[in-house]
Scaffold this motif. Sequence first.
Motif, PDB file in Angstrom:
ATOM      1  N   LEU A 158       8.186   0.601  -9.304  1.00 39.15           N
ATOM      2  CA  LEU A 158       7.532   1.633  -8.864  1.00 39.15           C
ATOM      3  C   LEU A 158       8.839   2.703  -8.617  1.00 39.15           C
ATOM      4  O   LEU A 158       9.596   2.442  -7.777  1.00 39.15           O
ATOM      5  N   GLN A 159       8.487   3.853  -8.794  1.00 40.93           N
ATOM      6  CA  GLN A 159       9.439   5.047  -8.537  1.00 40.93           C
ATOM      7  C   GLN A 159       9.051   6.258  -8.091  1.00 40.93           C
ATOM      8  O   GLN A 159       7.993   6.743  -8.624  1.00 40.93           O
ATOM      9  N   ALA A 160       9.696   6.648  -7.164  1.00 39.14           N
ATOM     10  CA  ALA A 160       9.168   8.194  -6.356  1.00 39.14           C
ATOM     11  C   ALA A 160       9.843   9.344  -7.205  1.00 39.14           C
ATOM     12  O   ALA A 160      10.954   9.261  -7.526  1.00 39.14           O
ATOM     13  N   GLU A 161       8.877  10.134  -7.545  1.00 32.69           N
ATOM     14  CA  GLU A 161       9.294  11.367  -8.350  1.00 32.69           C
ATOM     15  C   GLU A 161       9.459  12.718  -7.394  1.00 32.69           C
ATOM     16  O   GLU A 161       9.040  12.673  -6.348  1.00 32.69           O
TER      17      GLU A 161
ATOM     18  N   VAL B  35       6.773   8.923  -0.285  1.00 36.16           N
ATOM     19  CA  VAL B  35       5.650   8.095  -0.280  1.00 36.16           C
ATOM     20  C   VAL B  35       5.823   6.759   0.750  1.00 36.16           C
ATOM     21  O   VAL B  35       7.089   6.264   0.815  1.00 36.16           O
ATOM     22  N   GLN B  36       4.981   6.656   1.726  1.00 34.68           N
ATOM     23  CA  GLN B  36       5.081   5.581   2.551  1.00 34.68           C
ATOM     24  C   GLN B  36       4.508   4.258   2.000  1.00 34.68           C
ATOM     25  O   GLN B  36       3.443   4.313   1.613  1.00 34.68           O
TER      26      GLN B  36
ATOM     27  N   GLU C 185      10.080   3.906   3.602  1.00 33.44           N
ATOM     28  CA  GLU C 185       9.738   5.197   2.813  1.00 33.44           C
ATOM     29  C   GLU C 185      10.539   5.426   1.541  1.00 33.44           C
ATOM     30  O   GLU C 185      11.578   5.328   1.472  1.00 33.44           O
ATOM     31  N   LEU C 186       9.784   5.923   0.399  1.00 34.79           N
ATOM     32  CA  LEU C 186      10.461   5.994  -0.707  1.00 34.79           C
ATOM     33  C   LEU C 186      10.527   7.426  -1.066  1.00 34.79           C
ATOM     34  O   LEU C 186       9.450   8.269  -0.871  1.00 34.79           O
ATOM     35  N   ARG C 187      11.697   7.808  -1.056  1.00 33.30           N
ATOM     36  CA  ARG C 187      12.241   9.339  -1.420  1.00 33.30           C
ATOM     37  C   ARG C 187      12.381   9.671  -2.849  1.00 33.30           C
ATOM     38  O   ARG C 187      12.502   8.648  -3.575  1.00 33.30           O
ATOM     39  N   ARG C 188      12.561  10.778  -3.091  1.00 32.13           N
ATOM     40  CA  ARG C 188      12.644  11.055  -4.477  1.00 32.13           C
ATOM     41  C   ARG C 188      13.761  10.307  -5.088  1.00 32.13           C
ATOM     42  O   ARG C 188      14.900  10.348  -4.483  1.00 32.13           O
ATOM     43  N   GLY C 189      13.609   9.511  -6.461  1.00 31.54           N
ATOM     44  CA  GLY C 189      14.712   9.107  -6.903  1.00 31.54           C
ATOM     45  C   GLY C 189      14.702   7.420  -6.512  1.00 31.54           C
ATOM     46  O   GLY C 189      15.462   6.623  -7.077  1.00 31.54           O
ATOM     47  N   ASP C 190      14.075   7.124  -5.354  1.00 22.47           N
ATOM     48  CA  ASP C 190      14.029   5.616  -4.806  1.00 22.47           C
ATOM     49  C   ASP C 190      13.025   4.834  -5.747  1.00 22.47           C
ATOM     50  O   ASP C 190      11.837   4.901  -6.334  1.00 22.47           O
ATOM     51  N   THR C 191      13.628   3.593  -6.064  1.00 23.25           N
ATOM     52  CA  THR C 191      12.782   2.766  -6.981  1.00 23.25           C
ATOM     53  C   THR C 191      12.500   1.299  -6.332  1.00 23.25           C
ATOM     54  O   THR C 191      13.542   0.713  -6.008  1.00 23.25           O
ATOM     55  N   LEU C 192      11.327   0.783  -6.493  1.00 20.69           N
ATOM     56  CA  LEU C 192      11.011  -0.470  -5.927  1.00 20.69           C
ATOM     57  C   LEU C 192      11.045  -1.444  -7.066  1.00 20.69           C
ATOM     58  O   LEU C 192      10.021  -1.045  -7.979  1.00 20.69           O
ATOM     59  N   LEU C 193      11.469  -2.534  -6.826  1.00 28.12           N
ATOM     60  CA  LEU C 193      11.469  -3.672  -8.031  1.00 28.12           C
ATOM     61  C   LEU C 193      10.640  -4.995  -7.378  1.00 28.12           C
ATOM     62  O   LEU C 193      11.307  -5.353  -6.700  1.00 28.12           O
ATOM     63  N   CYS C 194       9.829  -5.304  -7.983  1.00 29.58           N
ATOM     64  CA  CYS C 194       9.102  -6.369  -7.651  1.00 29.58           C
ATOM     65  C   CYS C 194       8.837  -7.163  -8.818  1.00 29.58           C
ATOM     66  O   CYS C 194       8.442  -6.862  -9.813  1.00 29.58           O
ATOM     67  N   VAL C 195       9.322  -8.688  -8.714  1.00 28.09           N
ATOM     68  CA  VAL C 195       9.279  -9.576  -9.841  1.00 28.09           C
ATOM     69  C   VAL C 195       8.588 -10.818  -9.279  1.00 28.09           C
ATOM     70  O   VAL C 195       8.478 -11.217  -8.024  1.00 28.09           O
TER      71      VAL C 195
ATOM     72  N   GLN D  52       0.675  -1.267   0.145  1.00 27.54           N
ATOM     73  CA  GLN D  52      -0.016   0.152   0.182  1.00 27.54           C
ATOM     74  C   GLN D  52       0.684   1.372  -0.140  1.00 27.54           C
ATOM     75  O   GLN D  52       1.856   1.275   0.903  1.00 27.54           O
ATOM     76  N   LEU D  53       0.608   2.251  -0.802  1.00 25.36           N
ATOM     77  CA  LEU D  53       1.210   3.595  -0.940  1.00 25.36           C
ATOM     78  C   LEU D  53       0.491   4.611  -0.411  1.00 25.36           C
ATOM     79  O   LEU D  53      -0.527   4.844  -0.883  1.00 25.36           O
TER      80      LEU D  53
END
Length: 241
Positions: free
Chosen positions: A238-241, A123-124, A168-178, A115-116
């Motif tokens: 998913l990437q925080a901008e 973004v939490q 916590e996803l800060r600007r430029g952080d990227t989450l990869l799910c596979v 959940q975002l």
Amino acid sequence: MSSALVHEPCDKAGPSGDFYDLFPCGDGRWCFAIGDVQGKGPEAAVVIGLARPWLRLLAREGYAVAEVLDRLNQLLLDDATEAADAAARAFVGPVGPAGPADGPQTRFLSLLFGQLRPFDGGVQCTLASAGHPLPLLLGPDGRVRTVAQPQTLLGVVEDAVYSSEIIELRRGDTLLCVTDGVTERRSGSRQFDDGDGLAAALAGCAGLTAPLIAERIKRLVHEFGVRPPDDDLALLVLQAE
């Protein structure tokens, strides 16, 4: 947030055992999911057809991430096996006087669910993995770390209790799910994720946008083996901008 997706069924003519979702769930929140049903064919399609709407309903009813997995696990144990076996019998037909040769079988589901929720500065992300490859977090500096804890598959243990964690996803952080079609892609005796191969591939994506990361990981997975992949393949970025 920006997002990108790759979804490639191994059998182009049949249903995939992998599935994904990304949807709003009220109060400015979004939920995401990526999962893999044991097996393929009509039984897998039935389990996905049950799991996806249950997932959306539970999330939109306000259940927390871990509670969604708790309830989905019980729903799978109660309903999905019976429905999947009925679909298999209808699709294949009985084999001999005793009916289907294998008999009823439990359909397990691996699932990563999150959940975002936006906050001032980022973004939490609350997420939990049930028997699924753990997601990777890429920072703007190229460092990669695993997030979430391994937990048992859905549809296996009665009254299982799941837990979640918050990042916590800060600007430029990227989450990869596979799905495991990525991590277990084979080349001879080797797998793509041997020696943290997926993390190394993701580290080389620092500075790229979500669509470019998805495209690069897909290309590296395909190039890893001489033959085409022999499993369904799905990845969500998913990437925080």
